[in-house]
Motif scaffolding. Structure first.
Motif, short mmCIF file in Angstrom:
data_model
loop_
_atom_site.label_atom_id
_atom_site.label_comp_id
_atom_site.label_asym_id
_atom_site.label_seq_id
_atom_site.Cartn_x
_atom_site.Cartn_y
_atom_site.Cartn_z
N ALA A 129 0.87 -1.18 0.00
CA ALA A 129 0.00 0.00 0.00
C ALA A 129 0.90 1.22 0.00
O ALA A 129 1.53 1.54 1.01
CB ALA A 129 -0.91 -0.01 1.21
N ALA A 130 1.00 1.86 -1.15
CA ALA A 130 1.87 3.03 -1.29
C ALA A 130 1.02 4.29 -1.28
O ALA A 130 -0.04 4.35 -1.91
CB ALA A 130 2.67 2.94 -2.59
N SER A 131 1.48 5.29 -0.57
CA SER A 131 0.74 6.55 -0.51
C SER A 131 1.15 7.45 -1.66
O SER A 131 2.28 7.37 -2.17
CB SER A 131 1.01 7.26 0.83
OG SER A 131 2.40 7.51 0.98
N GLU A 138 10.90 4.22 -5.28
CA GLU A 138 10.30 4.09 -3.95
C GLU A 138 9.74 2.69 -3.74
O GLU A 138 9.90 2.09 -2.67
CB GLU A 138 9.19 5.13 -3.79
CG GLU A 138 9.70 6.56 -3.73
CD GLU A 138 8.59 7.58 -3.84
OE1 GLU A 138 8.71 8.66 -3.22
OE2 GLU A 138 7.57 7.31 -4.52
N LEU A 139 9.08 2.13 -4.78
CA LEU A 139 8.48 0.81 -4.63
C LEU A 139 9.52 -0.28 -4.47
O LEU A 139 9.29 -1.28 -3.78
CB LEU A 139 7.60 0.51 -5.85
CG LEU A 139 6.34 1.37 -5.99
CD1 LEU A 139 5.69 1.14 -7.35
CD2 LEU A 139 5.35 1.06 -4.87
N LEU A 140 10.68 -0.10 -5.08
CA LEU A 140 11.75 -1.10 -4.98
C LEU A 140 12.68 -0.82 -3.79
O LEU A 140 13.55 -1.64 -3.50
CB LEU A 140 12.57 -1.13 -6.27
CG LEU A 140 11.83 -1.60 -7.53
CD1 LEU A 140 12.76 -1.54 -8.75
CD2 LEU A 140 11.29 -3.00 -7.35
N GLY A 141 12.47 0.29 -3.12
CA GLY A 141 13.33 0.66 -2.00
C GLY A 141 12.99 -0.09 -0.72
O GLY A 141 11.96 -0.76 -0.61
N THR A 142 13.86 0.05 0.27
CA THR A 142 13.70 -0.67 1.53
C THR A 142 12.53 -0.14 2.35
O THR A 142 12.07 -0.82 3.28
CB THR A 142 14.99 -0.57 2.36
OG1 THR A 142 15.31 0.82 2.56
CG2 THR A 142 16.16 -1.25 1.65
#
Length: 529
Positions: A129-131, A138-142
């Motif tokens: 769930a990304a804001s 960002e999606l592949l980041g930690t």
């Protein structure tokens, strides 16, 4: 988590295609849900680590996959799907899908049709769930928490591989499809329940049937030529196949669909589009509503349920957008609607415009809170009370039945907080008359609303509040916290002077009670939108 899998050949005709019937052979109760990843809803494959033989964008095409004998590209055989090169290193391939509508996943179809010697041996799915509008970095980041919703599961080639999911009710915005180790997938369908953003509830008038708002067509008596779900899709119908159409019934009728509204409310305007239906439009239509109570409870409210007619049988024209307002009986509370057409035929779109009730806002708000992931839920609750232990305990106590249940559980956890927990909660607030620290958008907005009395106060009142705030902090070691809602600057200043006379032992419980009152008010705002 419980998981079931079913693999079978899907009929070449999609259930939405003109001339096919039903679901084209697909089984599984989740297949009559909304395809959350559909391109028409804004779904997209936004990243793939490899797409050497066939592009990732093919995965979400609305049409069934095809095979063209003898068609090649400069990279090899043309395939209607996503296909990666043969791996010569360890690991696996994957792609990331942005859902068109955020929601809870009930089941998926990993369709390998026409991939016979080049399909993956297994797959798995993860959700997050990304804001905002998260980018690939960002999606592949930690910082992104990916949750496994389908463990590694075997696939069959040239088949529709259906996986039903249970045991999780978490809202996701993105999915990651992992294939092991490489290969090709023709289509990906992700069926589930829409859990929309809550902004649409604040707009006053809203389309209570729209799929993007959380409406759902839950059943119908017939959809031989066109799927019932088309009725509430966004935009105008693109052709006659993009609507709900029944067979020639040879009887007086009516044919009907039942909709679960996006929220409890009242309908005051109805729009019925017969666009593209020229020789097969219904002669007339009607609409009734019922108040079925909990919209997240039992849904099949059909012939045995009493419906109140709010649009009597009214004539329709072919290939026309009809707007009914004067004809509609307003003010009838509803959770469900039954739309009837006489005797049969096709309708492109149905719009039910109205207002969401306070009860509806609360039900949708509670439903969304219950479906947030743990991290999201804790962040939402932190705007109500900044004590970390409290946010974790309350988030873990979900699901809540209603606002009363939420307030009760939140109050019980608050009463068990230590002095250090209370001080952490106090520190999350700005001083009276000051702004919330950057990065706390929701809490800042609420604080501004709550401190309207201080903002509007005369300059000498503001100066006195600022001076005595410092004196209060020097005396007690934490900021002056007061439930400012509905209080003027003069009232808050008088309370501050009074509380400066307390001993530290007396003041801490007073401050904690003010924080509790703020907490209850903000929890109500969180749920009632």
């Amino acid at each position: 988590m419980t998981l079931s899998v079913h693999s079978q050949v899907q009929a070449d005709g999609a259930h939405e295609a003109h001339g096919s019937s039903g679901l084209g052979g697909l089984s599984g109760e989740f297949t009559d849900r909304v395809d959350l990843a559909a391109e028409r809803l804004g779904g997209a494959v936004i990243h793939a680590n490899d797409e050497f033989f066939a592009e990732k964008d093919n995965l979400l095409k609305p049409s069934p996959p095809v095979f063209i004998e003898g068609k090649y590209t400069d990279r090899g055989k043309w395939m209607d799907g996503w296909e990666t090169r043969r791996r010569r290193t360890s690991g696996h391939d994957f792609c990331i899908v942005r859902l068109g509508l955020p929601g809870v996943v009930h089941g998926v179809d990993v369709d390998t049709r026409f991939f016979k010697g080049n399909y993956p041996e297994a797959c798995s799915l993860e959700g997050c769930a990304a804001s905002g509008h998260a980018n690939i970095e960002e999606l592949l980041g930690t910082g992104t928490n990916w949750v496994e919703i389908l463990p590694r599961s075997p696939l069959l080639g040239d088949r529709s591989n259906l996986f039903a999911m249970g045991g999780q009710a978490q809202r996701f915005t993105h999915l990651r499809l992992n294939i092991f180790p490489d290969g090709g997938v023709a289509r990906l369908r992700i069926w589930g329940e829409v859990v929309p953003e809550l902004r649409w509830l604040r707009a006053g008038e809203a389309d209570l049937a729209a799929v993007e708002n959380g409406g759902r067509v839950i059943t119908c008596n017939d959809m031989f030529f066109g799927a019932r779900h088309n009725l509430i899709q966004p935009g105008r119908g693109i052709n006659m196949g993009d609507g709900w159409e029944t067979r020639r019934s040879r009887r007086p009728g009516p044919d009907w669909v039942v909709l679960r509204l996006a929220a409890h409310g009242t309908i005051h305007r109805i729009e019925v589009e017969t666009t593209h239906f020229k020789g097969n439009a219904p002669e007339s239509c009607s609409l009734g509503v019922c108040d079925g109570g909990d919209p997240f409870g039992p849904e099949l409210l059909t012939s045995g349920t009493p419906y109140t007619e709010i649009l009597p049988r009214t004539r329709l024209l072919p290939h026309t957008r009809h707007v009914f307002e004067a004809e509609v009986r307003p003010g009838v509370p509803a959770t469900h609607a039954r739309f009837c057409i006489f005797p049969d035929g096709g309708v492109s779109r149905l719009r039910l415009f109205g207002e969401v009730s306070e009860k509806g806002r609360e039900e949708v708000g509670i439903g969304r809170l219950n479906r947030l992931g743990a991290t999201e839920a804790e962040a939402a609750l932190r705007a109500c009370c900044g004590a970390t232990r409290w946010t974790r305990k309350v988030a873990a106590a979900r699901p809540f039945r209603d606002l009363e249940d939420l307030l009760s559980r939140a109050g019980a956890e608050y009463r068990h907080l230590s002095r250090e927990d209370c001080l952490e909660a106090f520190a999350a607030h700005p001083r009276i008359g000051e702004r919330q620290p950057a990065g706390e958008a929701v809490a800042s907005h609420w604080a501004t609303q709550e401190q309207a009395g201080a903002t509007a106060a005369a300059a000498e009142i503001k100066e006195a509040l600022a001076r005595l705030n410092v004196e209060y902090e020097d005396r007690f070691g934490y900021i002056y916290i007061v439930c400012a809602t509905g209080r003027s600057g003069e009232e808050m200043l008088a309370l501050l002077k009074q509380r400066l006379g307390h001993s530290p032992e007396v003041e801490l419980p007073v401050a904690a009670e003010e924080q509790r009152r703020i907490m209850d008010l903000r929890l109500t705002k969180l749920v009632r939108v």
